[in-house]
Design an enzyme around this catalytic site. Structure first.
Site, mmCIF file in Angstrom:
data_model
loop_
_atom_site.group_PDB
_atom_site.id
_atom_site.type_symbol
_atom_site.label_atom_id
_atom_site.label_comp_id
_atom_site.label_asym_id
_atom_site.label_seq_id
_atom_site.Cartn_x
_atom_site.Cartn_y
_atom_site.Cartn_z
ATOM 1 N N TRP A 159 -33.987 -50.450 7.687
ATOM 2 C CA TRP A 159 -32.430 -50.428 8.317
ATOM 3 C C TRP A 159 -31.746 -49.545 7.816
ATOM 4 C CZ3 TRP A 159 -32.865 -52.504 12.776
ATOM 5 C CH2 TRP A 159 -33.487 -53.563 12.956
ATOM 6 N N ASP A 188 -24.365 -52.927 4.561
ATOM 7 C CA ASP A 188 -24.870 -53.874 5.763
ATOM 8 C C ASP A 188 -25.496 -55.303 5.189
ATOM 9 O OD1 ASP A 188 -26.457 -54.993 7.629
ATOM 10 O OD2 ASP A 188 -27.854 -53.162 8.079
ATOM 11 N N LYS A 221 -28.626 -63.441 11.761
ATOM 12 C CA LYS A 221 -29.585 -63.791 10.588
ATOM 13 C C LYS A 221 -29.149 -64.970 10.053
ATOM 14 C CE LYS A 221 -31.664 -59.953 11.839
ATOM 15 N NZ LYS A 221 -31.227 -58.560 11.163
HETATM 16 C C1 LIG Z 1 -31.456 -57.405 11.986
HETATM 17 C C2 LIG Z 1 -30.840 -56.308 11.094
HETATM 18 C C3 LIG Z 1 -30.098 -55.133 11.544
HETATM 19 C C4 LIG Z 1 -30.225 -54.830 13.211
HETATM 20 O O1 LIG Z 1 -29.200 -55.788 13.601
HETATM 21 P P1 LIG Z 1 -29.086 -55.800 15.443
HETATM 22 O O2 LIG Z 1 -27.871 -56.623 15.527
HETATM 23 O O3 LIG Z 1 -30.422 -56.223 16.139
HETATM 24 O O4 LIG Z 1 -28.664 -54.200 15.850
HETATM 25 C C5 LIG Z 1 -29.450 -54.387 10.888
HETATM 26 N N1 LIG Z 1 -29.505 -54.257 9.563
HETATM 27 C C6 LIG Z 1 -30.192 -55.401 8.812
HETATM 28 C C7 LIG Z 1 -30.078 -55.588 7.399
HETATM 29 C C8 LIG Z 1 -30.739 -56.542 9.769
HETATM 30 O O5 LIG Z 1 -31.558 -57.601 9.186
#
Ligand SMILES: *Cc1c(COP(=O)(O)O)cnc(C)c1O
Length: 360
Positions: free
Chosen positions: A101, A171, A195
């Site tokens: 990511w 993030d 998540k």
């Molecule tokens: C799942 C995830 C993403 C991507 O998320 P989307 O909403 O599918 O774009 C980005 N960063 C992390 C840390 C993730 O776990």
């Protein structure tokens, strides 16, 4: 009705109480005679829903007044572009690459300026967090970027990097609300909610006010400008209204559970059950350096791909689902987010012990 123990990395398990409440309100939300799905986002009842969601999140995370909370769409992945478009005044940013990511965010940022990878753990398949106490942070960096919890590899920053005074962008998709954070250490905290908070379709951005301006890169789409959303209270256009409503319910659930200190204690207890088992097992082992282990995503292997596949298959039959590791890593991964009950982890470990006894 048969509920399973869902160890999915995302979309993921949600609190049963929240799902039941939403089900009860499906046809008639609090006397409005309609579902929240059918409600105008400009209506009074909806304004109350989004206002309360924001306030509850502010309470939970202790978000200072000089930070805005934005409920947006496009997933975490869209923020990979929104962050540089809004923040790259000098067109320079530093990225710490601790997994896929972070790497994707870094690759995206390269489209808009100079993105520097100032640290990486790619050399050992992202199984650790690099030492970030004295990194070569660029003199003119507009920000330093991290992915705080690495969903795929199962590592987490236990201490934030020393950004040498630069703005930190994080993030937190897979560790959102799993423990208390000091918001003042960040310029931007953002995460997709699927998540640990709610249904896919909402991304929450917590951003310091002085980072919000009209001074964005030329060509930035209106929908990617933080200022548009901040000025309009996340209601510039139709927001992901139902998703925000569910997030709001999860915030209330978290408050009822005792807030983020209590969640941290609970998450540590849950993770310890699994890690202790892995550390003592002769069949299974964790794949991550101990000090960097995530409380949320726990990857593990037997060392034998066939046996891994057999384990995933048998586990599913026994009601433990979505334990297959990420397609790029293999093995297994148990995601044990806030809403995973402790019994889920205890029963999984008992099942693993039984599998081990049968296969050694
Ligand atoms: C799942 C995830 C993403 C991507 O998320 P989307 O909403 O599918 O774009 C980005 N960063 C992390 C840390 C993730 O776990």
């Amino acid at each position: 009705m048969a509920r399973v123990y869902n160890f999915s990395a995302g979309p993921a398990v949600l609190p049963e109480e929240v799902l039941l409440e939403a089900a009860n309100e499906m046809l008639d939300y609090q006397g409005t005679g309609m579902s929240v799905m059918e409600m105008s986002h400009r209506s009074k009842p909806y304004q109350k829903i989004i206002d309360e969601a924001e306030q509850d999140l502010r309470d939970l995370m202790n978000i200072p007044d000089n930070y805005k909370v934005l409920f947006l769409q496009g997933g975490a992945s869209q923020q990979f572009a929104a962050v540089p478009m809004n923040l790259m005044k000098n067109k320079v940013a530093d990225y710490i690459i601790t997994g896929q990511w972070a790497k994707k965010a870094y690759e995206e940022a390269k489209k808009y300026g100079t993105a520097n990878a100032i640290a990486s753990s790619a050399d050992e398949t992202f199984s650790y967090i690099p030492d970030c106490s004295d990194l070569p942070v660029s003199e003119d960096a507009d920000y330093v970027y991290i992915c705080e919890n690495n969903t795929i590899y199962g590592t987490k920053f236990k201490t934030l990097p020393n950004t040498k005074g630069k703005i930190l962008v994080s993030d937190v998709s897979s560790c959102f609300l799993s423990e208390p954070v000091d918001v003042t250490k960040y310029g931007i905290i953002y995460g997709g909610v699927q998540k640990n908070i709610g249904p896919a379709g909402v991304v929450i951005v917590i951003i310091r006010e002085d980072l919000i301006s009209d001074d964005v890169l030329p060509g930035t789409p209106t929908m990617l400008k933080y200022k548009i959303h901040a000025d309009n209270g996340s209601l510039y256009n139709t927001p992901p209204a139902y998703g925000i409503y569910i997030c709001g319910k999860v915030f209330k659930w978290l408050k009822k559970m005792g807030g983020l200190e209590a969640m941290k204690a609970r998450n540590e207890e849950k993770a310890a059950i699994l890690y202790d088992f892995l550390d003592n097992s002769k069949l299974f082992r964790g794949t991550v350096r101990k000090e960097d282990r995530s409380l949320m995503n726990v990857p593990f292997v037997t060392g034998d791909e066939k046996l891994d596949a057999e384990f995933v298959k048998e586990a599913e039959k026994a009601g433990f689902v979505n334990l297959k590791g990420h397609r790029t890593v293999g093995g297994m991964r148990a995601s044990i987010y806030n809403a995973m009950p402790i019994e889920g982890v205890q029963k999984l470990v008992a099942f693993m012990a039984d599998f081990e006894a049968r296969n050694s």
